[in-house]
Design an enzyme around this catalytic site. Structure first.
Site, PDB file in Angstrom:
ATOM      1  N   GLY A  21     -54.315  68.795  17.218  1.00 33.79           N
ATOM      2  CA  GLY A  21     -53.216  68.850  16.254  1.00 33.79           C
ATOM      3  C   GLY A  21     -53.354  70.030  15.311  1.00 33.79           C
ATOM      4  O   GLY A  21     -54.352  70.753  15.327  1.00 33.79           O
ATOM      5  N   GLU A  69     -52.016  72.904  15.314  1.00 34.20           N
ATOM      6  CA  GLU A  69     -52.164  74.213  15.958  1.00 34.20           C
ATOM      7  C   GLU A  69     -51.179  75.231  15.381  1.00 34.20           C
ATOM      8  O   GLU A  69     -51.369  76.435  15.540  1.00 34.20           O
ATOM      9  CB  GLU A  69     -51.920  74.087  17.477  1.00 34.20           C
ATOM     10  CG  GLU A  69     -52.945  73.234  18.220  1.00 34.20           C
ATOM     11  CD  GLU A  69     -52.567  71.770  18.262  1.00 34.20           C
ATOM     12  OE1 GLU A  69     -51.602  71.376  17.570  1.00 34.20           O
ATOM     13  OE2 GLU A  69     -53.247  71.006  18.982  1.00 34.20           O
ATOM     14  N   GLY A  70     -50.104  74.728  14.754  1.00 31.14           N
ATOM     15  CA  GLY A  70     -49.075  75.640  14.237  1.00 31.14           C
ATOM     16  C   GLY A  70     -47.743  75.410  14.943  1.00 31.14           C
ATOM     17  O   GLY A  70     -46.892  76.304  15.007  1.00 31.14           O
ATOM     18  N   LYS A  71     -47.555  74.183  15.442  1.00 35.18           N
ATOM     19  CA  LYS A  71     -46.344  73.860  16.219  1.00 35.18           C
ATOM     20  C   LYS A  71     -45.073  74.097  15.412  1.00 35.18           C
ATOM     21  O   LYS A  71     -44.114  74.683  15.902  1.00 35.18           O
ATOM     22  CB  LYS A  71     -46.400  72.382  16.689  1.00 35.18           C
ATOM     23  CG  LYS A  71     -47.592  72.085  17.588  1.00 35.18           C
ATOM     24  CD  LYS A  71     -47.699  70.604  17.920  1.00 35.18           C
ATOM     25  CE  LYS A  71     -48.105  69.756  16.749  1.00 35.18           C
ATOM     26  NZ  LYS A  71     -49.494  69.939  16.270  1.00 35.18           N
ATOM     27  N   HIS A  86     -45.863  69.384   9.863  1.00 33.04           N
ATOM     28  CA  HIS A  86     -45.548  70.662  10.511  1.00 33.04           C
ATOM     29  C   HIS A  86     -45.078  71.658   9.452  1.00 33.04           C
ATOM     30  O   HIS A  86     -44.039  71.453   8.821  1.00 33.04           O
ATOM     31  CB  HIS A  86     -44.477  70.457  11.596  1.00 33.04           C
ATOM     32  CG  HIS A  86     -44.973  69.612  12.743  1.00 33.04           C
ATOM     33  ND1 HIS A  86     -44.229  69.335  13.849  1.00 33.04           N
ATOM     34  CD2 HIS A  86     -46.171  69.008  12.955  1.00 33.04           C
ATOM     35  CE1 HIS A  86     -44.937  68.584  14.690  1.00 33.04           C
ATOM     36  NE2 HIS A  86     -46.116  68.369  14.153  1.00 33.04           N
ATOM     37  N   ARG A  95     -44.061  44.218  21.851  1.00 37.59           N
ATOM     38  CA  ARG A  95     -42.682  43.733  21.909  1.00 37.59           C
ATOM     39  C   ARG A  95     -42.262  42.894  20.705  1.00 37.59           C
ATOM     40  O   ARG A  95     -41.545  41.921  20.814  1.00 37.59           O
ATOM     41  CB  ARG A  95     -42.433  42.988  23.233  1.00 37.59           C
ATOM     42  CG  ARG A  95     -42.505  43.949  24.395  1.00 37.59           C
ATOM     43  CD  ARG A  95     -42.910  43.330  25.680  1.00 37.59           C
ATOM     44  NE  ARG A  95     -44.228  42.754  25.632  1.00 37.59           N
ATOM     45  CZ  ARG A  95     -44.782  42.048  26.617  1.00 37.59           C
ATOM     46  NH1 ARG A  95     -44.100  41.856  27.708  1.00 37.59           N
ATOM     47  NH2 ARG A  95     -45.984  41.558  26.502  1.00 37.59           N
ATOM     48  N   GLN A 128     -49.029  65.982  16.893  1.00 39.85           N
ATOM     49  CA  GLN A 128     -50.460  65.828  17.184  1.00 39.85           C
ATOM     50  C   GLN A 128     -50.874  66.848  18.252  1.00 39.85           C
ATOM     51  O   GLN A 128     -50.259  67.886  18.348  1.00 39.85           O
ATOM     52  CB  GLN A 128     -50.804  64.384  17.609  1.00 39.85           C
ATOM     53  CG  GLN A 128     -50.703  63.365  16.489  1.00 39.85           C
ATOM     54  CD  GLN A 128     -49.281  62.988  16.127  1.00 39.85           C
ATOM     55  OE1 GLN A 128     -48.527  62.521  16.956  1.00 39.85           O
ATOM     56  NE2 GLN A 128     -48.910  63.182  14.887  1.00 39.85           N
ATOM     57  N   THR A 157     -50.637  66.790   5.912  1.00 38.45           N
ATOM     58  CA  THR A 157     -50.133  65.459   5.586  1.00 38.45           C
ATOM     59  C   THR A 157     -51.031  64.765   4.570  1.00 38.45           C
ATOM     60  O   THR A 157     -50.569  64.119   3.645  1.00 38.45           O
ATOM     61  CB  THR A 157     -50.041  64.602   6.877  1.00 38.45           C
ATOM     62  OG1 THR A 157     -49.086  65.218   7.730  1.00 38.45           O
ATOM     63  CG2 THR A 157     -49.600  63.181   6.604  1.00 38.45           C
ATOM     64  N   ARG A 216     -60.173  70.064   7.127  1.00 42.62           N
ATOM     65  CA  ARG A 216     -60.266  69.974   8.591  1.00 42.62           C
ATOM     66  C   ARG A 216     -61.640  70.455   9.034  1.00 42.62           C
ATOM     67  O   ARG A 216     -62.166  71.428   8.489  1.00 42.62           O
ATOM     68  CB  ARG A 216     -59.187  70.838   9.247  1.00 42.62           C
ATOM     69  CG  ARG A 216     -57.773  70.359   8.954  1.00 42.62           C
ATOM     70  CD  ARG A 216     -56.732  71.299   9.564  1.00 42.62           C
ATOM     71  NE  ARG A 216     -55.373  70.903   9.222  1.00 42.62           N
ATOM     72  CZ  ARG A 216     -54.376  71.759   9.008  1.00 42.62           C
ATOM     73  NH1 ARG A 216     -54.585  73.065   9.091  1.00 42.62           N
ATOM     74  NH2 ARG A 216     -53.177  71.322   8.718  1.00 42.62           N
ATOM     75  N   ASP A 218     -55.528  85.917  12.993  1.00 37.29           N
ATOM     76  CA  ASP A 218     -55.930  86.643  11.785  1.00 37.29           C
ATOM     77  C   ASP A 218     -57.148  86.024  11.109  1.00 37.29           C
ATOM     78  O   ASP A 218     -57.922  86.721  10.460  1.00 37.29           O
ATOM     79  CB  ASP A 218     -54.761  86.667  10.780  1.00 37.29           C
ATOM     80  CG  ASP A 218     -54.223  85.271  10.501  1.00 37.29           C
ATOM     81  OD1 ASP A 218     -53.653  84.672  11.436  1.00 37.29           O
ATOM     82  OD2 ASP A 218     -54.390  84.771   9.376  1.00 37.29           O
ATOM     83  N   GLY A 275     -50.286  85.167  11.145  1.00 34.41           N
ATOM     84  CA  GLY A 275     -50.092  84.753   9.759  1.00 34.41           C
ATOM     85  C   GLY A 275     -49.133  83.591   9.716  1.00 34.41           C
ATOM     86  O   GLY A 275     -48.454  83.300  10.712  1.00 34.41           O
TER      87      GLY A 275
END
Ligand code: GDP
Ligand code: IMO
Ligand code: MG
Length: 434
Positions: free
Chosen positions: A21, A23-25, A50, A152, A231, A307, A312, A340, A421
């Site tokens: 997770g 990664e820069g999505k 994000h 359920r 994620q 979040t 990290r 970078d 960046g």
């Protein structure tokens, strides 16, 4: 024979994380949005953070797709997502302050599940009871909400339109209250409910749709869809380092389930990874650096959760894990982020294999939790140039180009985008793949 049987529908492209997770999505989805008509989230929920940066503004999205800042683009929250009305309302209010009105272009699947305040309480109570064995969840109620889905018992966005919604809510909360009684956990549900019901009222004013039909119709009409993962592949419920995973299918197959798109309707799969690795929360991390180099990566990369704000964990790039994720996802092109951050390191290490049970292996073994995995490293030359000011991929330092070349050789895939960046503009397109 005439090719009358060939259906000429579009395919949906997918962008998802190949690591743990973050990664820069969000950044890249925002960059790619101009090429698409529709951006759709297919799994996860407010555990995601994000980040998008442009024109001096930094914005963090949790549930809403990262195409939302582009006027006229359709953004869909698919059935595979879990939605907390409280977080969702805050997101919408924050967007409104930036002048983005989601009422026009945001569509929500009726089949997406709701996160109740008691799901959040159950998440917190379960984590507290586990002590040092905790998952390190984001405490957003993700696990309990998906448990109710597969068990359920869950409530869905479509239930909000039901005249008996309050009764359905009370019935599920009664079940949760019984479960909570098994934990030594203090809570006051009454304090949490007003915000939940305010969020519910807001959702009811939005466009609730049968998203599987809508998305397939978009493809039939020739519209381009980009599915946005949350994620990362190594947090997948089946293929991640279980039990230190999230509760959804984070891989390409999750797109089919989470949007209602048949496997044959998946086109390009953009696999996004950091030039190094990070992980937030508990669980195995073979290349983790618990030393000054790890600290340096964290400081330079501002590696603190979008979040939760948690620091990290940082380490070198892990090729066996990356190749595992590529295999599971059917990645067709790679996107390398945060290059970078590696500027200024004399030497850069890449894990090429693992030492496991006295052997050298190339794959991710079954037991990554209880067994020791020692990375085997290859050392590469670093570079010192400031990449953030480079705006042409041809001008990247030679040592970085060798690093890129090495990864391309090892994975057999092109790295088509290199990010240098956090800003939208700090994105170098290397090759255009048809
Ligand atoms: P996501 O969850 O995959 O969308 O990623 P996050 O937003 O949680 O974390 C990525 C962080 O890195 C954010 O703070 C981004 O602004 C930042 N970021 C993204 N790309 C780059 C990059 O190429 N260089 C640097 N220095 N920061 C980046
Ligand atoms: P994005 O989309 C990084 C991690 C948590 C924890 C584990 C389970 O921003 O990349 P959960 O709350 O899902 O039950 O937590 O998964 N985790 C993430 N780590 N990025 C994320 O999302 C994450 N979402 C969950 O830290 O280890
Ligand atoms: Mg994130």
């Amino acid at each position: 024979m005439q090719d009358t049987f060939i259906l000429n529908t579009m395919k949906a492209d997918v962008l998802l994380g190949l690591q743990w997770g973050d990664e820069g999505k969000g950044k890249v989805v925002d960059v790619l949005t101009p090429r698409y008509d529709v951006i759709a989230r297919f799994q996860g929920g407010p555990n995601a953070g994000h980040t998008l940066e442009f024109e001096g503004i930094k914005h963090v999205l949790h549930t809403i797709p990262s195409g939302i800042f582009h006027p006229g683009k359709v953004n869909v929250i698919g059935n595979g997502v879990v939605i907390d009305p409280v977080v969702f309302k805050k997101e919408i209010d924050a967007l409104a302050q930036r002048g983005v009105d989601v009422k026009k272009n945001l569509f929500i699947s009726r089949k997406a599940h709701l996160i109740l305040p008691t799901h959040r309480l159950l998440d917190a109570a379960s984590e507290a009871s586990k002590g040092t064995a905790k998952i390190g969840s984001t405490l957003k109620g993700i696990g309990p909400a998906y448990m109710d889905k597969t068990g359920r018992n869950g409530l869905r966005i479509g239930d909000l339109e039901h005249p008996q919604f309050r009764k359905m809510y009370d019935t599920l909360v009664a079940k949760h209250t019984e479960l909570l009684a098994h934990y030594e956990y203090d809570y006051n549900l009454e304090d949490l409910e007003p915000a939940f019901f305010e969020g519910v009222e807001l959702i009811k004013q939005l466009k609730l749709i049968d998203s599987e039909y809508r998305l397939n119709q978009y493809l039939d009409e020739g519209k381009a869809i980009l599915a946005e993962g949350a994620q990362g592949s190594l947090l997948d419920i089946d293929f991640g380092s279980y039990p230190f995973v999230t509760s959804s299918h984070t891989i390409t197959a999750g797109t089919c389930i989470g949007l209602g798109l048949a496997p044959g309707k998946i086109g390009e799969v953009y696999g996004i990874f950091k030039a190094y690795c990070t992980r937030v929360g508990s669980g195995p991390f073979p290349t983790e650096l618990n030393d000054a180099t790890g600290e340096e990566l964290r400081a330079k990369g501002h590696e603190f959760g979008a979040t939760t704000g948690r620091p990290r964990r940082c380490g070198w790039l892990d090729l066996p894990a990356l190749k595992y994720a590529i295999m599971l996802n059917g990645v067709t092109q790679l996107i390398m982020m945060k290059s970078d951050v590696l500027s200024g390191f004399d030497k850069i290490k890449v894990c090429t294999q693992y030492k496991y049970r006295g052997e050298i292996i190339d794959h991710v073994p079954y037991d990554v939790v209880n067994e020791e995995i020692v990375p085997v490293y290859e050392e590469m030359k670093g570079w010192s140039e400031d990449l953030m000011v480079i705006n042409d991929a041809e001008q990247l330092p030679a040592a970085l180009l060798s690093y890129i070349d090495y990864i391309e050789q090892a994975t057999g895939l092109p790295i088509t985008i290199v990010s240098v960046g956090p800003d939208r503009k700090q994105t170098l397109i290397r090759k255009v793949v048809a």
